[in-house]
Scaffold this motif. Structure first.
Motif, PDB file in Angstrom:
ATOM      1  N   LEU A  31       0.824  -1.213   0.000  1.00 19.38           N
ATOM      2  CA  LEU A  31       0.000   0.000   0.000  1.00 19.38           C
ATOM      3  C   LEU A  31       0.856   1.260   0.000  1.00 19.38           C
ATOM      4  CD1 LEU A  31      -2.765  -1.136   2.490  1.00 19.38           C
ATOM      5  CD2 LEU A  31      -3.056  -0.673   0.039  1.00 19.38           C
ATOM      6  N   ARG A  32       1.909   1.269   0.797  1.00 18.78           N
ATOM      7  CA  ARG A  32       2.810   2.431   0.840  1.00 18.78           C
ATOM      8  C   ARG A  32       3.444   2.680  -0.517  1.00 18.78           C
ATOM      9  NH1 ARG A  32       5.154   4.719   5.303  1.00 18.78           N
ATOM     10  NH2 ARG A  32       4.223   4.146   7.273  1.00 18.78           N
ATOM     11  N   ALA A  33       3.840   1.609  -1.199  1.00 18.14           N
ATOM     12  CA  ALA A  33       4.460   1.749  -2.515  1.00 18.14           C
ATOM     13  C   ALA A  33       3.465   2.293  -3.544  1.00 18.14           C
ATOM     14  CB  ALA A  33       5.018   0.407  -2.981  1.00 18.14           C
ATOM     15  N   MET A  34       2.231   1.820  -3.470  1.00 18.35           N
ATOM     16  CA  MET A  34       1.223   2.252  -4.442  1.00 18.35           C
ATOM     17  C   MET A  34       0.792   3.702  -4.238  1.00 18.35           C
ATOM     18  SD  MET A  34      -1.235  -1.036  -4.836  1.00 18.35           S
ATOM     19  CE  MET A  34      -2.093  -0.419  -6.273  1.00 18.35           C
ATOM     20  N   PHE A  35       0.702   4.126  -2.995  1.00 19.31           N
ATOM     21  CA  PHE A  35       0.159   5.458  -2.684  1.00 19.31           C
ATOM     22  C   PHE A  35       1.179   6.350  -1.984  1.00 19.31           C
ATOM     23  CE2 PHE A  35      -3.584   2.657  -2.926  1.00 19.31           C
ATOM     24  CZ  PHE A  35      -4.314   3.340  -3.881  1.00 19.31           C
ATOM     25  N   HIS A  36       2.453   6.205  -2.330  1.00 21.23           N
ATOM     26  CA  HIS A  36       3.516   6.931  -1.634  1.00 21.23           C
ATOM     27  C   HIS A  36       3.424   8.448  -1.762  1.00 21.23           C
ATOM     28  CE1 HIS A  36       5.144   6.562  -5.708  1.00 21.23           C
ATOM     29  NE2 HIS A  36       5.866   7.626  -5.432  1.00 21.23           N
ATOM     30  N   VAL A  80      -7.791  11.748  -3.063  1.00 18.99           N
ATOM     31  CA  VAL A  80      -7.358  10.812  -4.099  1.00 18.99           C
ATOM     32  C   VAL A  80      -8.542  10.554  -5.026  1.00 18.99           C
ATOM     33  CG1 VAL A  80      -6.496   8.478  -4.536  1.00 18.99           C
ATOM     34  CG2 VAL A  80      -5.710   9.736  -2.535  1.00 18.99           C
ATOM     35  N   ASP A  81      -8.281  10.470  -6.318  1.00 16.46           N
ATOM     36  CA  ASP A  81      -9.340  10.168  -7.274  1.00 16.46           C
ATOM     37  C   ASP A  81      -9.911   8.786  -6.994  1.00 16.46           C
ATOM     38  OD1 ASP A  81      -8.911  12.548  -8.651  1.00 16.46           O
ATOM     39  OD2 ASP A  81      -7.472  11.633 -10.027  1.00 16.46           O
ATOM     40  N   LYS A  82     -11.225   8.680  -7.120  1.00 21.41           N
ATOM     41  CA  LYS A  82     -11.881   7.389  -6.915  1.00 21.41           C
ATOM     42  C   LYS A  82     -11.339   6.336  -7.878  1.00 21.41           C
ATOM     43  CE  LYS A  82     -16.229   8.890  -4.917  1.00 21.41           C
ATOM     44  NZ  LYS A  82     -17.695   8.871  -5.028  1.00 21.41           N
ATOM     45  N   GLU A  83     -10.975   6.765  -9.071  1.00 18.13           N
ATOM     46  CA  GLU A  83     -10.458   5.826 -10.058  1.00 18.13           C
ATOM     47  C   GLU A  83      -9.195   5.127  -9.554  1.00 18.13           C
ATOM     48  OE1 GLU A  83     -11.205   9.078 -10.845  1.00 18.13           O
ATOM     49  OE2 GLU A  83     -13.063   8.710 -11.922  1.00 18.13           O
ATOM     50  N   SER A  84      -8.337   5.852  -8.852  1.00 17.43           N
ATOM     51  CA  SER A  84      -7.110   5.252  -8.305  1.00 17.43           C
ATOM     52  C   SER A  84      -7.432   4.182  -7.276  1.00 17.43           C
ATOM     53  CB  SER A  84      -6.232   6.334  -7.663  1.00 17.43           C
ATOM     54  OG  SER A  84      -5.840   7.280  -8.607  1.00 17.43           O
ATOM     55  N   ILE A  85      -8.431   4.461  -6.457  1.00 12.99           N
ATOM     56  CA  ILE A  85      -8.845   3.499  -5.434  1.00 12.99           C
ATOM     57  C   ILE A  85      -9.445   2.265  -6.103  1.00 12.99           C
ATOM     58  CG2 ILE A  85     -10.361   3.115  -3.459  1.00 12.99           C
ATOM     59  CD1 ILE A  85      -8.175   5.208  -2.943  1.00 12.99           C
ATOM     60  N   LEU A  86     -10.326   2.482  -7.061  1.00 12.83           N
ATOM     61  CA  LEU A  86     -10.975   1.362  -7.739  1.00 12.83           C
ATOM     62  C   LEU A  86      -9.962   0.516  -8.509  1.00 12.83           C
ATOM     63  CD1 LEU A  86     -14.170   3.200  -8.992  1.00 12.83           C
ATOM     64  CD2 LEU A  86     -13.973   1.632  -7.055  1.00 12.83           C
TER      65      LEU A  86
END
Length: 94
Positions: A15-20, A41-47
Motif C-alpha cells: 500500500l505504501r508503494a502504491m500510494f507513496h 485521491v481520485d476514486k479511479e485510483s482506489i478502484l
C-alpha cells in the motif's frame, strides 16, 4: 485488505508503494486485515488498486465518505461480500 497468508507488514509495504505520494493512514485491525485511509485521491485510483488486489486473490473492500466511519462501514460491507464470494468459489473448486 484481507488475506489469510500475506502478512500485514507485506500488505502495508504494498500500500505504501502504491500510494507513496498521497496523504494516508494505515491500521492493522486483525491478524490478516489492514485498513488504509486516503485523502484527496481520485476514486479511479482506489478502484484500480482494488481491482489489482482482487485479481491477485487479496480480498479488498473500499469505501468513500465524508468521514472515516462512513468509508469504513462501506468498505467492511464490500469486504464481507468479497470474502464470502472467495470462500464460496474455493469450496466449489474442491
Amino acid at each position: 485488505m484481507y488475506h489469510r497468508t500475506i502478512t500485514s507488514l507485506t500488505k502495508i509495504m504494498i500500500l505504501r508503494a502504491m500510494f507513496h505520494e498521497e496523504d494516508f493512514e494505515i491500521h492493522v485491525v486483525e491478524a490478516a486485515t489492514v485498513i488504509m485511509y486516503l485523502w484527496n485521491v481520485d476514486k479511479e485510483s482506489i478502484l484500480q488498486a482494488a481491482l489489482i488486489f482482487e485479481t491477485e486473490n487479496i480480498n479488498t473492500g473500499f469505501g468513500f465518505g465524508d468521514c472515516k466511519m462512513d468509508a469504513l462501514d462501506e468498505a467492511r460491507m464490500i469486504l464481507s461480500q468479497s470474502t464470502k464470494l472467495s470462500t464460496t468459489s474455493w469450496a466449489a473448486a474442491k
